[in-house]
Design an enzyme around this catalytic site. Structure first.
Site, mmCIF file in Angstrom:
data_model
loop_
_atom_site.group_PDB
_atom_site.id
_atom_site.type_symbol
_atom_site.label_atom_id
_atom_site.label_comp_id
_atom_site.label_asym_id
_atom_site.label_seq_id
_atom_site.Cartn_x
_atom_site.Cartn_y
_atom_site.Cartn_z
ATOM 1 N N ARG A 283 0.821 -1.224 0.000
ATOM 2 C CA ARG A 283 0.000 0.000 0.000
ATOM 3 C C ARG A 283 0.855 1.274 0.000
ATOM 4 O O ARG A 283 0.452 2.294 0.575
ATOM 5 C CB ARG A 283 -0.967 0.034 1.186
ATOM 6 C CG ARG A 283 -2.080 -0.986 1.092
ATOM 7 C CD ARG A 283 -3.147 -0.713 2.148
ATOM 8 N NE ARG A 283 -3.993 -1.871 2.350
ATOM 9 C CZ ARG A 283 -5.061 -2.171 1.608
ATOM 10 N NH1 ARG A 283 -5.433 -1.379 0.641
ATOM 11 N NH2 ARG A 283 -5.758 -3.256 1.863
ATOM 12 N N ARG B 164 -3.135 6.407 1.498
ATOM 13 C CA ARG B 164 -3.658 7.543 2.243
ATOM 14 C C ARG B 164 -2.651 8.267 3.122
ATOM 15 O O ARG B 164 -2.858 9.421 3.488
ATOM 16 C CB ARG B 164 -4.820 7.074 3.136
ATOM 17 C CG ARG B 164 -6.140 7.012 2.430
ATOM 18 C CD ARG B 164 -7.254 6.748 3.418
ATOM 19 N NE ARG B 164 -7.201 5.365 3.904
ATOM 20 C CZ ARG B 164 -7.797 4.938 5.015
ATOM 21 N NH1 ARG B 164 -8.477 5.796 5.766
ATOM 22 N NH2 ARG B 164 -7.726 3.677 5.381
ATOM 23 N N ARG C 16 -7.057 11.881 -4.437
ATOM 24 C CA ARG C 16 -8.287 11.189 -4.029
ATOM 25 C C ARG C 16 -9.405 12.165 -3.643
ATOM 26 O O ARG C 16 -10.594 11.813 -3.736
ATOM 27 C CB ARG C 16 -7.992 10.229 -2.868
ATOM 28 C CG ARG C 16 -7.566 8.852 -3.305
ATOM 29 C CD ARG C 16 -8.736 7.987 -3.828
ATOM 30 N NE ARG C 16 -9.496 7.430 -2.719
ATOM 31 C CZ ARG C 16 -10.719 7.798 -2.380
ATOM 32 N NH1 ARG C 16 -11.320 8.749 -3.058
ATOM 33 N NH2 ARG C 16 -11.348 7.242 -1.382
ATOM 34 N N ASP D 158 -7.015 -2.559 -7.356
ATOM 35 C CA ASP D 158 -7.598 -3.281 -6.226
ATOM 36 C C ASP D 158 -7.855 -4.716 -6.657
ATOM 37 O O ASP D 158 -8.218 -4.958 -7.814
ATOM 38 C CB ASP D 158 -8.908 -2.614 -5.783
ATOM 39 C CG ASP D 158 -9.388 -3.174 -4.453
ATOM 40 O OD1 ASP D 158 -9.035 -2.610 -3.403
ATOM 41 O OD2 ASP D 158 -10.083 -4.212 -4.467
ATOM 42 N N TYR E 281 -14.522 -12.814 -0.576
ATOM 43 C CA TYR E 281 -15.293 -11.595 -0.845
ATOM 44 C C TYR E 281 -16.573 -11.909 -1.604
ATOM 45 O O TYR E 281 -17.639 -11.364 -1.314
ATOM 46 C CB TYR E 281 -14.444 -10.589 -1.624
ATOM 47 C CG TYR E 281 -13.502 -9.797 -0.752
ATOM 48 C CD1 TYR E 281 -13.984 -8.822 0.119
ATOM 49 C CD2 TYR E 281 -12.133 -10.013 -0.778
ATOM 50 C CE1 TYR E 281 -13.127 -8.091 0.929
ATOM 51 C CE2 TYR E 281 -11.268 -9.285 0.030
ATOM 52 C CZ TYR E 281 -11.773 -8.331 0.874
ATOM 53 O OH TYR E 281 -10.931 -7.610 1.678
#
Lengths: 352, 352
Positions: free
Chosen positions: A25, A29, A38, A74, A148
């Site tokens: 990652r 963020r 973003r 993703d 998922y």
């Protein structure tokens, strides 16, 4: 951008000048430059915009000096192309979970060139921009995607997927085979478009008993890796909670095993033998702590590796959003500095 | 109620007629009889009502035939007596997290006899009611309590507690020492009131790197077990994600190590040696599946144990609320039946 930094050599267990590092990652963020982009575009739209996805992929390479880039995307992106309605809230939510034979049969196997062209376009932009820095592609492993798909979202106990796996093994196998076929096509297309290594994220496989993993999951993972027809492109396998599965997966076909921090790198290398490289395995929370503590933790991991070839430094899982960027830069610099001095350490060959 | 079923003998690694079994969270929501009581009284009030807490403790013994009872309570109960404002929403929520020296110093060490008398009263009722079935007391381990105290609730990454542990080790140690002292007094009082074994729940310790666990947590756990002055009362240690810590904790002083299902029982026994018993380690999700699958899973675990003395059957973590009661009864019966036939198996001594 700079000289090849040894990432691909380390994947192949060749000697390197210093230990290469990238960070799971690393486009994310914790970076103000990422947050700025973003703030203008939703997550899924960012994944599908080749110019912007390439831009956020490049940010950590420019800002931190990491030794590899990983495609910004993703693992659930190809599920959308299979017919799943996907939202990020910001946690992923699949509006139509897949739980019976009809729903599994309705999943289509996408043609990456037609259905996921934005991923391949991003890769092509990146190969032009990255210069000598290698680019890693990725996909979710069939089991983690099945988690998922069946649960519809993250889960504490993954009771739905396990119930299907144990109670309807034929149905589960049909789902796994479809996901394996999809992943082979998807990774092949990424390799053809230019990625120089691929990481398979089997993030949730660590929730299974080793014997169940061996029976229900491992054959599909092997089929996926075998099916890649990848030439010299290294395959990295990541499993959160991999410690209990080491003996089972050391010959799954992956070139590199990514380790979380809950297993000592020294024990892992002993159990894995010399035929597979390792990646890891700093606790991401250590990046929240003062620099001397970070440096001591890096030193310990390098010591646990004991100078063995085939070590790529990384965190044991994704970087935490609260991480100070300055600490990440310090980590990259420290791994390079301490590992370049590696020759001074005693090799722990006696422990093999 | 019935003849001593070998639970205490198995804790002491003595031979037993068949493998004893109890189930983590065996008094809980999957039982209609438990839900009937809980519909009339909030969770915390139930913990503090000795007659009702004893009643729900007894339910699984009567309904399922498990071989041990475990006191109905919660690991956070003594934190309330330390001055923490506690709510269950139903997830636990600590209204005043403990994060600095002043807040740590303000925590009082409760006198169990005065402050937690309802727990001791429950134990005394249960010893009268249980007859030959042994009663297990318990507490949270200092690290897991420190997780809740600092985070204030459950957490995905436990960044707050880790940040304190790594960045302010003196402060973290002060908190751990206080929690250790509290736990010693609390478990001693439980033993004095009549519990015949104790389980220490270090549920979250598995989130740490083994070296960090050894440095920051293990010394306090050792001090806790050493401080119990427990005579012949066995100590069971539970850690979720214990697989990476086996070599570190095999000589922590516990008599029994509870294993989650992410480590093979066979590997665990090899790494642990013969001086410690084990408890576990069925994946709770298997109880959602058809009986033949449950039976096969029991058989596999018994085979992995290979007839070694000192095995208590259990789940690898708490039973899932959706579990059919009939499946739990089947599990108990199957463990007894298959393990009584154990003599027919080859002992796997060659693997030691």
């Amino acid at each position: 951008m700079k000289e090849p930094p040894g990432f691909l050599a380390a994947c192949r267990r060749q000697p390197v000048r210093c230990t290469p590092i990238w960070i799971m990652r690393q486009a994310g963020r914790y970076l103000p430059e990422y947050r700025a982009i973003r703030s203008r575009i939703p997550f899924l739209d960012l994944c599908k915009d080749p110019a912007l996805a390439a831009e956020v992929t490049l940010q950590p390479v420019r800002l931190l000096g990491v030794d590899a880039a990983i495609l910004f995307s993703d693992i659930l992106i190809p599920l959308e192309a299979m017919g799943v309605r996907l939202r990020f809230t910001p946690a992923p939510l699949l509006e139509n979970p897949v739980r019976d034979r009809k729903e599994i049969e309705a999943l289509r196997i996408p043609d990456p060139v037609g259905d996921l062209s934005f991923v391949l376009d991003t890769i092509r932009i990146l190969r032009r921009e990255l210069g000598g820095t290698p680019l890693i592609g990725f996909c979710g492993a069939p089991f983690t995607l099945a988690c998922y798909l069946t649960e519809g979202k993250g889960s504490r106990d993954f009771a739905t997927v396990k119930k299907m796996m144990f109670s309807e093994p034929e149905l589960f196998r049909a789902l796994m085979e479809k996901l394996t076929a999809m992943s082979i096509a998807y990774l092949r297309a990424q390799i053809e478009a230019g990625v120089q290594a691929v990481q398979i994220f089997d993030t949730w496989a660590g929730i299974l008993a080793p014997a169940d993993y061996g029976e229900f999951v491992l054959p599909h993972l092997r089929a996926l890796i075998r099916g890649l027809d990848r030439g010299a492109t290294p395959v990295i396998l990541f499993i959160k909670g991999v410690g209990g599965l080491l003996e089972l997966i050391r010959d799954c076909g992956a070139d590199v095993l990514a380790l979380d921090w809950m297993v000592s790198l020294e024990r892992a290398r002993r159990l894995l033998g010399t035929e597979i490289a390792v990646q890891g395995n700093l606790d991401p929370a250590l990046l929240l702590t003062p620099k001397p503590r970070i440096e001591a933790a890096v030193q310990r991991i390098l010591e646990e590796n004991g100078g063995r070839p085939g070590h790529i430094f990384n965190l044991g899982h994704g970087i935490l959003p609260a991480t100070p960027v300055d600490h990440v830069r310090f980590l990259v610099e420290t791994v390079h500095r301490l590992s370049a001095a590696e020759i001074a350490w005693p090799l722990t060959k006696g422990k093999e």
